[in-house]
Design an enzyme around this catalytic site. Structure first.
Site, PDB file in Angstrom:
ATOM      1  N   LYS A  32     -11.474  39.015 -59.354  1.00 50.39           N
ATOM      2  CA  LYS A  32     -12.566  38.501 -58.851  1.00 50.39           C
ATOM      3  C   LYS A  32     -13.007  39.086 -57.399  1.00 50.39           C
ATOM      4  O   LYS A  32     -11.957  39.200 -57.146  1.00 50.39           O
ATOM      5  CB  LYS A  32     -13.581  36.912 -58.802  1.00 50.39           C
ATOM      6  CG  LYS A  32     -12.841  36.034 -58.419  1.00 50.39           C
ATOM      7  CD  LYS A  32     -13.528  35.261 -58.426  1.00 50.39           C
ATOM      8  CE  LYS A  32     -12.119  33.900 -57.709  1.00 50.39           C
ATOM      9  NZ  LYS A  32     -12.062  32.465 -57.917  1.00 50.39           N
ATOM     10  N   TYR A 252     -16.943  41.026 -24.696  1.00 52.26           N
ATOM     11  CA  TYR A 252     -18.634  40.621 -23.562  1.00 52.26           C
ATOM     12  C   TYR A 252     -18.927  39.290 -23.859  1.00 52.26           C
ATOM     13  O   TYR A 252     -17.365  38.016 -24.293  1.00 52.26           O
ATOM     14  CB  TYR A 252     -19.270  40.505 -25.683  1.00 52.26           C
ATOM     15  CG  TYR A 252     -19.384  41.932 -25.943  1.00 52.26           C
ATOM     16  CD1 TYR A 252     -21.005  42.461 -25.668  1.00 52.26           C
ATOM     17  CD2 TYR A 252     -18.961  41.586 -27.530  1.00 52.26           C
ATOM     18  CE1 TYR A 252     -21.007  43.724 -26.075  1.00 52.26           C
ATOM     19  CE2 TYR A 252     -19.842  43.248 -27.896  1.00 52.26           C
ATOM     20  CZ  TYR A 252     -20.443  43.623 -26.968  1.00 52.26           C
ATOM     21  OH  TYR A 252     -21.536  45.419 -27.566  1.00 52.26           O
TER      22      TYR A 252
HETATM   23  C1  LIG Z   1     -11.250  31.660 -58.094  1.00 52.55           C
HETATM   24  C2  LIG Z   1     -10.833  30.796 -59.174  1.00 52.55           C
HETATM   25  C3  LIG Z   1      -9.050  30.780 -59.762  1.00 52.55           C
HETATM   26  C4  LIG Z   1      -8.098  31.376 -58.780  1.00 52.55           C
HETATM   27  O1  LIG Z   1      -8.077  31.039 -57.700  1.00 52.55           O
HETATM   28  P1  LIG Z   1      -6.824  30.814 -57.007  1.00 52.55           P
HETATM   29  O2  LIG Z   1      -6.758  30.172 -56.288  1.00 52.55           O
HETATM   30  O3  LIG Z   1      -7.824  32.452 -56.261  1.00 52.55           O
HETATM   31  O4  LIG Z   1      -5.370  31.700 -57.675  1.00 52.55           O
HETATM   32  C5  LIG Z   1      -8.782  30.626 -61.319  1.00 52.55           C
HETATM   33  N1  LIG Z   1      -9.894  29.904 -61.360  1.00 52.55           N
HETATM   34  C6  LIG Z   1     -11.077  29.719 -61.106  1.00 52.55           C
HETATM   35  C7  LIG Z   1     -11.996  28.497 -61.600  1.00 52.55           C
HETATM   36  C8  LIG Z   1     -12.122  30.068 -60.666  1.00 52.55           C
HETATM   37  O5  LIG Z   1     -12.965  30.312 -60.009  1.00 52.55           O
END
Ligand SMILES: *Cc1c(COP(=O)(O)O)cnc(C)c1O
Length: 356
Positions: A32, A252
Protein backbone atom coordinates in the site's frame (compact mmCIF):
# COMPACT_ATOMS: atom_id res chain seq x y z
CA UNK A 1 20.56 19.33 -7.61
CA UNK A 2 18.18 17.15 -5.74
CA UNK A 3 18.72 14.10 -3.57
CA UNK A 4 19.59 10.64 -4.86
CA UNK A 5 17.34 7.85 -3.66
CA UNK A 6 18.74 4.36 -4.16
CA UNK A 7 16.41 1.42 -3.64
CA UNK A 8 18.11 -1.93 -3.25
CA UNK A 9 15.85 -4.54 -4.82
CA UNK A 10 18.21 -7.38 -3.91
CA UNK A 11 17.91 -6.47 -0.23
CA UNK A 12 14.14 -6.19 -0.64
CA UNK A 13 13.89 -9.71 -2.08
CA UNK A 14 16.21 -11.02 0.65
CA UNK A 15 13.97 -9.46 3.29
CA UNK A 16 10.90 -11.17 1.86
CA UNK A 17 12.74 -14.52 1.86
CA UNK A 18 13.88 -13.98 5.46
CA UNK A 19 10.29 -13.35 6.54
CA UNK A 20 8.96 -16.25 4.47
CA UNK A 21 11.50 -18.58 6.10
CA UNK A 22 10.30 -17.50 9.57
CA UNK A 23 6.83 -19.00 9.17
CA UNK A 24 5.23 -22.15 7.84
CA UNK A 25 2.23 -20.43 6.30
CA UNK A 26 2.09 -18.21 3.25
CA UNK A 27 3.90 -14.87 3.36
CA UNK A 28 2.20 -12.04 1.51
CA UNK A 29 3.51 -8.52 0.89
CA UNK A 30 1.82 -5.26 1.81
CA UNK A 31 2.50 -2.73 -0.93
CA UNK A 32 0.00 0.00 0.00
CA UNK A 33 0.98 3.67 -0.34
CA UNK A 34 3.10 2.86 -3.39
CA UNK A 35 5.01 0.18 -1.48
CA UNK A 36 5.64 2.49 1.47
CA UNK A 37 6.94 5.15 -0.89
CA UNK A 38 9.46 2.94 -2.68
CA UNK A 39 7.45 2.43 -5.88
CA UNK A 40 4.99 -0.47 -6.06
CA UNK A 41 5.45 -0.98 -9.81
CA UNK A 42 9.16 -1.73 -9.27
CA UNK A 43 8.92 -3.42 -5.91
CA UNK A 44 6.02 -5.83 -6.48
CA UNK A 45 7.43 -7.75 -9.48
CA UNK A 46 10.68 -8.31 -7.55
CA UNK A 47 8.72 -9.73 -4.62
CA UNK A 48 6.72 -11.90 -6.98
CA UNK A 49 9.94 -13.23 -8.51
CA UNK A 50 11.15 -14.01 -4.96
CA UNK A 51 8.06 -16.20 -4.49
CA UNK A 52 5.36 -13.90 -3.16
CA UNK A 53 1.89 -14.67 -4.51
CA UNK A 54 -0.40 -12.42 -2.48
CA UNK A 55 -0.29 -8.62 -2.34
CA UNK A 56 -2.21 -6.13 -0.22
CA UNK A 57 -2.97 -2.55 -1.20
CA UNK A 58 -5.17 -0.11 0.71
CA UNK A 59 -7.35 1.27 -2.10
CA UNK A 60 -8.96 -0.24 -5.17
CA UNK A 61 -7.11 2.25 -7.39
CA UNK A 62 -3.79 1.01 -6.01
CA UNK A 63 -4.89 -2.57 -6.61
CA UNK A 64 -5.91 -1.84 -10.20
CA UNK A 65 -2.55 -0.16 -10.89
CA UNK A 66 -0.80 -3.18 -9.39
CA UNK A 67 -2.81 -5.58 -11.58
CA UNK A 68 -1.12 -4.02 -14.63
CA UNK A 69 2.29 -5.23 -13.41
CA UNK A 70 1.12 -8.45 -11.71
CA UNK A 71 -1.31 -10.19 -14.06
CA UNK A 72 -1.22 -13.47 -12.08
CA UNK A 73 -0.94 -12.55 -8.41
CA UNK A 74 -3.69 -12.45 -5.84
CA UNK A 75 -4.35 -8.80 -5.05
CA UNK A 76 -6.45 -7.54 -2.15
CA UNK A 77 -7.62 -4.10 -1.13
CA UNK A 78 -7.55 -3.60 2.63
CA UNK A 79 -9.93 -0.67 2.64
CA UNK A 80 -12.69 -2.81 1.22
CA UNK A 81 -15.66 -2.17 -1.02
CA UNK A 82 -17.16 1.21 -1.61
CA UNK A 83 -20.57 1.54 -3.32
CA UNK A 84 -20.43 1.07 -7.12
CA UNK A 85 -16.95 -0.46 -6.94
CA UNK A 86 -17.91 -4.14 -6.89
CA UNK A 87 -17.87 -4.47 -10.70
CA UNK A 88 -14.37 -3.00 -10.83
CA UNK A 89 -13.16 -5.49 -8.24
CA UNK A 90 -14.49 -8.29 -10.41
CA UNK A 91 -13.22 -6.83 -13.69
CA UNK A 92 -9.65 -6.51 -12.38
CA UNK A 93 -9.68 -9.69 -10.31
CA UNK A 94 -9.20 -7.84 -7.03
CA UNK A 95 -10.39 -9.55 -3.84
CA UNK A 96 -12.09 -7.20 -1.38
CA UNK A 97 -11.54 -7.36 2.35
CA UNK A 98 -15.01 -7.03 3.82
CA UNK A 99 -15.38 -5.23 7.11
CA UNK A 100 -19.07 -4.34 7.41
CA UNK A 101 -22.46 -5.86 6.68
CA UNK A 102 -22.97 -3.09 4.17
CA UNK A 103 -19.95 -4.25 2.19
CA UNK A 104 -21.08 -7.86 2.51
CA UNK A 105 -24.44 -6.85 1.00
CA UNK A 106 -22.72 -5.13 -1.92
CA UNK A 107 -20.55 -8.17 -2.63
CA UNK A 108 -23.48 -10.56 -2.26
CA UNK A 109 -25.51 -8.52 -4.74
CA UNK A 110 -22.61 -8.63 -7.20
CA UNK A 111 -22.34 -12.42 -6.81
CA UNK A 112 -26.06 -12.79 -7.30
CA UNK A 113 -26.02 -10.61 -10.42
CA UNK A 114 -23.16 -12.62 -11.92
CA UNK A 115 -24.64 -15.92 -10.72
CA UNK A 116 -21.29 -17.09 -9.42
CA UNK A 117 -19.36 -17.43 -6.19
CA UNK A 118 -17.10 -14.49 -5.37
CA UNK A 119 -14.15 -14.72 -2.96
CA UNK A 120 -13.51 -12.31 -0.11
CA UNK A 121 -11.52 -11.89 3.08
CA UNK A 122 -13.42 -11.08 6.25
CA UNK A 123 -11.69 -8.55 8.54
CA UNK A 124 -13.02 -9.04 12.08
CA UNK A 125 -12.83 -6.58 14.96
CA UNK A 126 -10.64 -7.69 17.86
CA UNK A 127 -9.74 -4.40 19.50
CA UNK A 128 -8.22 -1.92 17.06
CA UNK A 129 -11.61 -0.26 16.52
CA UNK A 130 -10.62 1.08 13.16
CA UNK A 131 -11.81 -0.73 10.04
CA UNK A 132 -13.20 -4.22 10.74
CA UNK A 133 -16.50 -6.04 11.10
CA UNK A 134 -18.00 -4.95 14.45
CA UNK A 135 -18.82 -7.74 16.93
CA UNK A 136 -22.54 -7.02 16.61
CA UNK A 137 -22.44 -7.43 12.83
CA UNK A 138 -20.41 -10.61 13.26
CA UNK A 139 -23.22 -11.96 15.46
CA UNK A 140 -25.75 -11.14 12.69
CA UNK A 141 -23.67 -13.18 10.23
CA UNK A 142 -23.81 -16.16 12.55
CA UNK A 143 -27.55 -15.85 13.03
CA UNK A 144 -28.28 -15.50 9.34
CA UNK A 145 -25.87 -17.47 7.12
CA UNK A 146 -27.78 -16.37 4.00
CA UNK A 147 -26.11 -12.98 4.38
CA UNK A 148 -23.02 -14.61 2.91
CA UNK A 149 -24.81 -16.34 0.04
CA UNK A 150 -22.62 -16.28 -3.05
CA UNK A 151 -19.53 -15.25 -1.08
CA UNK A 152 -16.64 -17.56 -0.28
CA UNK A 153 -14.84 -16.30 2.81
CA UNK A 154 -11.38 -17.62 1.96
CA UNK A 155 -9.63 -15.98 4.92
CA UNK A 156 -10.62 -14.50 8.27
CA UNK A 157 -8.18 -11.83 9.39
CA UNK A 158 -7.63 -9.26 12.08
CA UNK A 159 -4.93 -6.69 12.83
CA UNK A 160 -2.74 -6.42 15.95
CA UNK A 161 -2.74 -3.30 18.13
CA UNK A 162 0.54 -3.67 20.03
CA UNK A 163 2.59 -6.23 18.15
CA UNK A 164 5.78 -4.22 18.64
CA UNK A 165 5.41 -4.78 22.41
CA UNK A 166 5.67 -8.59 22.81
CA UNK A 167 4.77 -8.63 26.52
CA UNK A 168 1.50 -6.71 26.02
CA UNK A 169 -1.38 -9.00 26.95
CA UNK A 170 -3.55 -7.60 24.18
CA UNK A 171 -1.51 -9.74 21.75
CA UNK A 172 -2.70 -13.11 23.12
CA UNK A 173 -6.19 -11.68 23.62
CA UNK A 174 -6.48 -10.69 19.97
CA UNK A 175 -5.04 -14.02 18.93
CA UNK A 176 -7.68 -15.87 20.97
CA UNK A 177 -10.44 -13.65 19.58
CA UNK A 178 -9.37 -14.41 16.02
CA UNK A 179 -9.33 -18.15 16.70
CA UNK A 180 -12.78 -17.93 18.22
CA UNK A 181 -14.32 -16.03 15.30
CA UNK A 182 -12.51 -17.99 12.60
CA UNK A 183 -13.93 -21.21 14.09
CA UNK A 184 -17.27 -20.22 12.53
CA UNK A 185 -15.64 -20.46 9.08
CA UNK A 186 -14.13 -23.94 9.15
CA UNK A 187 -12.77 -23.88 5.60
CA UNK A 188 -11.23 -20.42 5.84
CA UNK A 189 -7.59 -19.57 6.39
CA UNK A 190 -6.57 -17.28 9.26
CA UNK A 191 -4.34 -14.23 9.07
CA UNK A 192 -3.07 -12.11 11.96
CA UNK A 193 0.47 -10.83 11.57
CA UNK A 194 1.89 -7.59 10.28
CA UNK A 195 5.70 -7.25 10.43
CA UNK A 196 6.06 -6.90 14.20
CA UNK A 197 3.47 -9.65 14.70
CA UNK A 198 5.76 -12.07 12.87
CA UNK A 199 8.34 -11.62 15.62
CA UNK A 200 5.85 -12.72 18.30
CA UNK A 201 6.58 -16.32 17.36
CA UNK A 202 5.03 -19.24 15.48
CA UNK A 203 1.83 -19.25 17.57
CA UNK A 204 0.90 -16.04 15.82
CA UNK A 205 1.69 -16.90 12.22
CA UNK A 206 -1.33 -19.00 11.19
CA UNK A 207 -1.93 -19.43 7.46
CA UNK A 208 -1.05 -16.06 5.95
CA UNK A 209 1.24 -13.29 7.22
CA UNK A 210 1.04 -9.70 5.96
CA UNK A 211 4.38 -7.94 6.39
CA UNK A 212 4.96 -4.49 4.98
CA UNK A 213 7.48 -2.39 6.91
CA UNK A 214 10.02 -5.17 7.47
CA UNK A 215 10.24 -5.81 3.73
CA UNK A 216 11.43 -2.26 3.28
CA UNK A 217 14.12 -2.60 5.95
CA UNK A 218 12.40 -1.09 8.98
CA UNK A 219 13.04 -2.66 12.37
CA UNK A 220 9.52 -2.94 13.74
CA UNK A 221 10.53 -4.99 16.79
CA UNK A 222 13.22 -2.83 18.39
CA UNK A 223 13.54 -5.18 21.37
CA UNK A 224 15.03 -7.79 19.05
CA UNK A 225 18.03 -7.60 16.71
CA UNK A 226 16.76 -6.69 13.26
CA UNK A 227 17.41 -9.34 10.66
CA UNK A 228 16.19 -7.04 7.88
CA UNK A 229 18.57 -5.61 5.32
CA UNK A 230 18.39 -1.86 4.65
CA UNK A 231 16.68 -1.13 1.35
CA UNK A 232 16.89 2.65 1.07
CA UNK A 233 19.85 4.98 0.70
CA UNK A 234 19.31 8.73 0.39
CA UNK A 235 22.08 11.20 -0.21
CA UNK A 236 22.29 14.77 -1.48
CA UNK A 237 25.10 16.94 -2.81
CA UNK A 238 26.24 20.02 -0.95
CA UNK A 239 25.15 23.06 -3.01
CA UNK A 240 27.07 25.70 -1.08
CA UNK A 241 29.27 26.11 1.96
CA UNK A 242 28.74 29.27 3.97
CA UNK A 243 31.33 30.52 6.49
CA UNK A 244 29.58 32.40 9.29
CA UNK A 245 30.66 34.26 12.40
CA UNK A 246 29.83 33.42 15.99
CA UNK A 247 26.38 34.88 16.77
CA UNK A 248 24.99 34.61 13.21
CA UNK A 249 21.75 32.69 12.70
CA UNK A 250 20.89 30.09 10.07
CA UNK A 251 17.58 29.58 8.27
CA UNK A 252 14.07 30.97 8.75
CA UNK A 253 13.60 32.57 12.15
CA UNK A 254 17.31 32.28 12.86
CA UNK A 255 16.45 29.39 15.14
CA UNK A 256 20.03 28.14 15.19
CA UNK A 257 22.76 30.54 16.23
CA UNK A 258 26.44 29.78 15.72
CA UNK A 259 28.30 29.42 19.03
CA UNK A 260 31.63 29.65 17.19
CA UNK A 261 32.78 30.52 13.68
CA UNK A 262 31.02 27.83 11.64
CA UNK A 263 30.78 26.27 8.20
CA UNK A 264 27.24 25.61 7.01
CA UNK A 265 26.49 23.22 4.14
CA UNK A 266 23.23 23.62 2.22
CA UNK A 267 21.65 20.65 0.43
CA UNK A 268 18.69 20.66 -1.95
CA UNK A 269 16.34 18.50 0.12
CA UNK A 270 13.52 19.93 2.21
CA UNK A 271 10.19 19.11 3.73
CA UNK A 272 8.76 19.15 0.20
CA UNK A 273 10.83 15.99 -0.27
CA UNK A 274 9.82 14.35 2.98
CA UNK A 275 12.67 15.66 5.10
CA UNK A 276 10.24 16.50 7.88
CA UNK A 277 10.23 20.01 9.25
CA UNK A 278 10.18 18.43 12.71
CA UNK A 279 13.83 17.52 12.01
CA UNK A 280 14.74 21.22 12.29
CA UNK A 281 17.69 21.45 14.71
CA UNK A 282 17.27 17.72 15.42
CA UNK A 283 18.20 15.53 12.47
CA UNK A 284 21.52 14.15 11.32
CA UNK A 285 23.18 13.31 8.05
CA UNK A 286 26.49 11.52 7.63
CA UNK A 287 29.69 12.47 5.86
CA UNK A 288 31.97 9.44 5.70
CA UNK A 289 31.66 8.11 9.22
CA UNK A 290 30.88 11.43 10.90
CA UNK A 291 27.40 12.49 11.95
CA UNK A 292 26.59 15.96 10.64
CA UNK A 293 23.90 17.83 12.60
CA UNK A 294 21.03 19.46 10.79
CA UNK A 295 20.93 23.08 11.98
CA UNK A 296 18.22 25.69 11.54
CA UNK A 297 14.77 25.06 10.17
CA UNK A 298 14.19 22.67 7.31
CA UNK A 299 12.62 24.66 4.47
CA UNK A 300 10.60 23.36 1.53
CA UNK A 301 13.50 22.66 -0.81
CA UNK A 302 16.62 23.13 1.31
CA UNK A 303 18.20 22.07 4.56
CA UNK A 304 21.38 23.24 6.30
CA UNK A 305 24.02 21.24 8.16
CA UNK A 306 26.88 22.19 10.46
CA UNK A 307 30.07 20.94 8.79
CA UNK A 308 32.48 23.03 10.85
CA UNK A 309 34.40 19.92 11.94
CA UNK A 310 34.11 18.13 8.63
CA UNK A 311 36.06 18.65 5.42
CA UNK A 312 32.94 18.72 3.23
CA UNK A 313 33.01 20.81 0.06
CA UNK A 314 30.41 21.81 -2.52
CA UNK A 315 29.53 18.78 -4.60
CA UNK A 316 30.30 16.32 -1.79
CA UNK A 317 27.45 14.04 -0.79
CA UNK A 318 25.79 14.09 2.62
CA UNK A 319 24.04 10.83 3.41
CA UNK A 320 20.60 11.17 4.97
CA UNK A 321 19.55 7.51 5.04
CA UNK A 322 21.64 4.36 4.83
CA UNK A 323 22.50 1.23 6.79
CA UNK A 324 24.06 3.05 9.77
CA UNK A 325 21.42 5.79 9.91
CA UNK A 326 18.18 4.37 8.58
CA UNK A 327 14.58 5.53 8.40
CA UNK A 328 14.01 4.34 11.99
CA UNK A 329 16.87 6.58 13.19
CA UNK A 330 15.80 9.63 11.21
CA UNK A 331 12.27 9.02 12.49
CA UNK A 332 13.45 9.04 16.11
CA UNK A 333 15.20 12.37 15.48
CA UNK A 334 12.01 13.80 14.00
CA UNK A 335 9.66 12.39 16.62
CA UNK A 336 7.90 9.91 14.34
CA UNK A 337 8.17 6.33 13.05
CA UNK A 338 10.11 4.91 10.12
CA UNK A 339 6.84 4.21 8.30
CA UNK A 340 6.19 7.94 8.02
CA UNK A 341 9.73 8.67 6.82
CA UNK A 342 9.43 6.08 4.03
CA UNK A 343 5.91 7.01 2.90
CA UNK A 344 6.97 10.69 2.82
CA UNK A 345 9.95 10.07 0.53
CA UNK A 346 9.77 12.73 -2.14
CA UNK A 347 8.87 12.50 -5.79
CA UNK A 348 11.67 14.88 -6.78
CA UNK A 349 14.55 12.58 -5.95
CA UNK A 350 16.61 11.01 -8.65
CA UNK A 351 15.52 7.42 -8.05
CA UNK A 352 17.76 4.49 -8.82
CA UNK A 353 16.70 0.87 -8.50
CA UNK A 354 19.66 -1.37 -7.82
CA UNK A 355 20.05 -5.13 -8.09
CA UNK A 356 17.56 -7.95 -8.65
C1 LIG B 1 -0.45 -1.89 6.85
C2 LIG B 1 -1.00 -3.19 7.28
C3 LIG B 1 -0.18 -4.31 7.40
C4 LIG B 1 1.33 -4.24 7.26
O1 LIG B 1 1.87 -3.71 8.46
P1 LIG B 1 3.44 -3.55 8.69
O2 LIG B 1 3.54 -3.13 10.12
O3 LIG B 1 3.93 -2.50 7.76
O4 LIG B 1 4.08 -4.86 8.44
C5 LIG B 1 -0.77 -5.53 7.67
N1 LIG B 1 -2.12 -5.63 7.87
C6 LIG B 1 -2.94 -4.55 7.79
C7 LIG B 1 -4.40 -4.71 8.02
C8 LIG B 1 -2.40 -3.29 7.52
O5 LIG B 1 -3.21 -2.23 7.47
Amino acid sequence: MTGHLDIDLTALAANWRTLAAMNKGETAAVVKADAYGLGAARVAPVLEAAGCKTFFTAHLAEAVALRAVLPQARILALNGLVPHAAADFVAHGITPILSSLKEIMLWRAEARGLERLLPAFLHVETGLNRLALPQREFASLREDPTLLEGITISTVMTHLITAETPEDDRNPRQRAALLDMAAHFPGARRSLCNSPGMFLGPDYHFDLTRPGAALYGLNTSPAQPAPMRPVVRLSAPVLQIREIQQGEGVGYGGSWVAQRPSRIATVGVGYGDGLLRALSNNGNAYFDDCPVPLVGRVSMDLATFDVTDIPANPGDMLVLLDSRHGADDLAREGGTIGYEILTSLGRRYQRRYIGA
